[in-house]
Design an enzyme around this catalytic site. Structure first.
Site, PDB file in Angstrom:
ATOM      1  CG  ASP A  82      94.009  91.614  75.265  1.00 60.31           C
ATOM      2  OD1 ASP A  82      93.184  92.714  75.901  1.00 60.31           O
ATOM      3  OD2 ASP A  82      94.587  91.395  75.346  1.00 60.31           O
ATOM      4  CD  GLU A 175      95.409  90.190  67.225  1.00 67.80           C
ATOM      5  OE1 GLU A 175      96.676  90.592  67.139  1.00 67.80           O
ATOM      6  OE2 GLU A 175      95.145  88.693  68.641  1.00 67.80           O
ATOM      7  CD  GLU A 184     101.658  82.773  67.417  1.00 69.10           C
ATOM      8  OE1 GLU A 184     101.666  82.070  68.343  1.00 69.10           O
ATOM      9  OE2 GLU A 184     100.980  84.391  67.200  1.00 69.10           O
ATOM     10  CG  HIS A 324      95.861  88.523  74.749  1.00 68.88           C
ATOM     11  ND1 HIS A 324      95.835  89.619  74.119  1.00 68.88           N
ATOM     12  CD2 HIS A 324      97.204  87.701  73.254  1.00 68.88           C
ATOM     13  CE1 HIS A 324      95.687  89.171  72.272  1.00 68.88           C
ATOM     14  NE2 HIS A 324      96.750  88.331  72.321  1.00 68.88           N
TER      15      HIS A 324
END
Length: 384
Positions: A82, A175, A184, A324
Site C-alpha cells: 500500500d 501505523e 481493532e 488497503h
C-alpha cells in the site's frame, strides 16, 4: 464486518478537498507539493529459504485471531505494498530528518520494522520496535540483515507488558489505524505508550485523525448481497439478511456513486486525547448534490502529520487513491429518494464493543423529509 468485490486496484482519481483533511491546509498536502525519489510511489494526498514449518505464522490458525493474524507475512505484504500508506510514512521521516536526528523513537506495533528502519536511516539515536506477534522474530532478522542492530532494538511483547531499556522516548510513531479508523482499537495502545514513555513536548506521529461520512447510490450491489437472502432458490432466508445488514462492508467505492457532500464526524488529536475520546456521538447533515437514490452511508478517514516542516498526510476517501483500508459501507434499510438540495440528517454513535473492545459498535440515526421520501430510522451495526 464484511468485505466485498475484489476491486482492490489503485484508483487513478485525484484527491479532493471533500475527502481531504477538513483543514484549509489540505491544498498544501497535494501530490504536486511533495518530492519523491524517482523510483518511489507517492502518497495519495493530492502512494530464505528454509523449512516450511520455519515460516513465521505458518503453523497458526485463527484461534488467537488478532495478534496471530499479524504473524503471517501476507498481511504485512498487503500493507507494505500500500504505497499511499508506506510512502507517506517514508516521506514524513526522510523529508523531516530534523525531527528524528539524535532522538529516541518508539515504534508501536512495528510489524516488519519498516518504520523503525526509516527512522534509523533518518538519524535517530535509537529506535525501539515493539511487536507482539511472531513477526517480531522476522523483524529482528530484518534489522540484522540491514546492519542496523546498533540503532534498532526489536522487543517482542505487548506494549502494556514490556519494559523499555529507557525511561522516556522523544517520538512515538505507529501505523495504528484500522478499518473505519477505530476497528481493532490499537489506538488505546498508542495512548498507553504516550502516557507512559513520551517526554514532555514529545511528538506522536501521526498526530491527527479525522473520520468522515458521505452517502452513495449502490442499488446493484445491495440487491446482489443483501436482498439476495429474501428468496434463495425459493426459500426464505431473510434471517441472514438481517445479520448482513448489521455488518459494515469494507470495499472501494467508486466516486461516481457519491450523492452528497462529505461531513466531518470527528477529529482526534492523538497527542492530547484520552482513550474515552474514541467513543462519541456526532451529528451529520448530508446534502444531495444531485437527484438520486441513497442506499448506504460511507465512512472513511484522513490522517495528518502536523509537526512536519510542511503538513503531510493521506486520505482513505473515495475520491483519493485507493488504500488497503478502502472505505466502510453501512447499508440502509430504506432506499432514500432524494432531490438535489435535500438533506439527510442524523447522528452516528461509535463505541468499542463491551465484550471485545477491538470490535466497534455503531448506532446510526437518520431522517429525510423530502418531496418524494419521508423516513426516520435507527440502525445498529457491529464491526467484527
Amino acid at each position: 464486518m464484511g468485505k466485498r468485490r475484489s476491486s482492490n486496484k489503485q484508483s487513478s482519481s485525484s484527491n479532493s478537498n471533500e475527502n481531504g483533511l477538513s483543514y484549509q491546509q489540505v491544498t498544501n498536502m497535494s501530490i504536486e507539493d511533495v518530492e519523491f525519489d524517482e523510483a518511489a510511489e507517492c502518497s495519495n494526498m493530492n502512494e530464505q529459504s528454509g523449512q516450511v514449518q520455519a515460516i513465521i505464522g505458518s503453523d497458526k490458525t485463527s484461534a488467537d485471531y488478532y495478534f496471530d493474524s499479524y504473524s503471517h507475512f501476507g498481511i504485512h505484504e498487503e500493507m507494505l505494498k500500500d504505497t499511499v500508506r508506506t510512502k507517506t510514512y517514508q516521506n514524513v521521516i526522510y523529508q523531516n530528518t530534523f525531527l528524528f536526528k539524535d532522538k529516541v523513537v518508539l515504534d508501536v506495533g512495528a510489524g516488519t520494522g519498516i518504520l523503525s528502519l526509516f527512522c534509523a536511516k533518518a538519524g535517530a539515536k535509537h529506535v525501539y520496535a515493539v511487536e507482539c506477534s511472531q513477526m517480531a522474530d522476522m523483524a529482528k532478522e530484518i534489522v540484522e540483515a540491514n546492519k542496523l542492530s546498533d540503532v534498532v532494538t526489536v522487543l517482542k511483547g505487548k506494549i502494556e507488558e514490556i519494559e523499555l531499556p529507557v525511561t522516556h522516548v522523544d517520538i512515538i510513531i505507529s501505523e495504528w489505524m484500522g478499518y473505519f479508523l477505530l476497528f481493532e482499537n490499537m489506538l488505546d495502545t498508542v495512548l498507553y505508550a504516550r502516557d507512559k514513555w513520551l517526554v514532555n513536548n514529545g511528538i506522536v506521529l501521526p498526530d491527527k485523525a479525522s473520520l468522515f461520512l458521505t452517502a452513495i447510490e449502490d442499488a446493484e450491489y445491495k440487491e446482489d448481497k443483501i436482498e439476495f437472502w429474501n428468496s434463495v432458490y425459493g426459500f426464505d432466508m431473510s434471517c441472514i439478511r438481517k445479520q448482513s445488514m448489521m455488518e459494515p462492508l469494507v470495499d472501494t467505492v467508486d466516486q461516481n456513486q457519491i450523492v452528497t457532500n462529505s461531513q466531518l464526524l470527528k477529529t482526534m488529536d492523538i497527542s492530547k486525547m484520552t482513550s474515552g475520546d474514541a467513543s462519541f456521538t456526532a451529528p451529520f447533515k448530508l446534502v444531495a448534490e444531485r437527484s438520486d437514490y441513497i442506499h448506504a452511508l460511507v465512512a472513511y478517514f484522513d490522517v495528518s502529520f502536523t509537526k512536519c516542516h510542511k503538513l503531510m498526510g493521506f486520505s482513505t476517501g473515495p475520491k483519493s487513491r485507493a488504500t488497503h483500508w478502502k472505505q466502510t459501507v453501512l447499508y440502509l434499510e430504506d432506499v432514500l429518494t432524494v432531490c438535489a438540495g435535500e438533506a439527510v440528517v442524523g447522528s452516528m454513535t461509535v463505541a468499542p464493543n463491551k465484550n471485545n473492545p477491538r470490535d466497534v459498535d455503531i448506532t446510526l440515526k437518520y431522517s429525510l423529509s423530502g418531496q418524494r421520501c419521508q423516513v426516520s430510522r435507527t440502525q445498529h451495526y457491529k464491526m467484527r
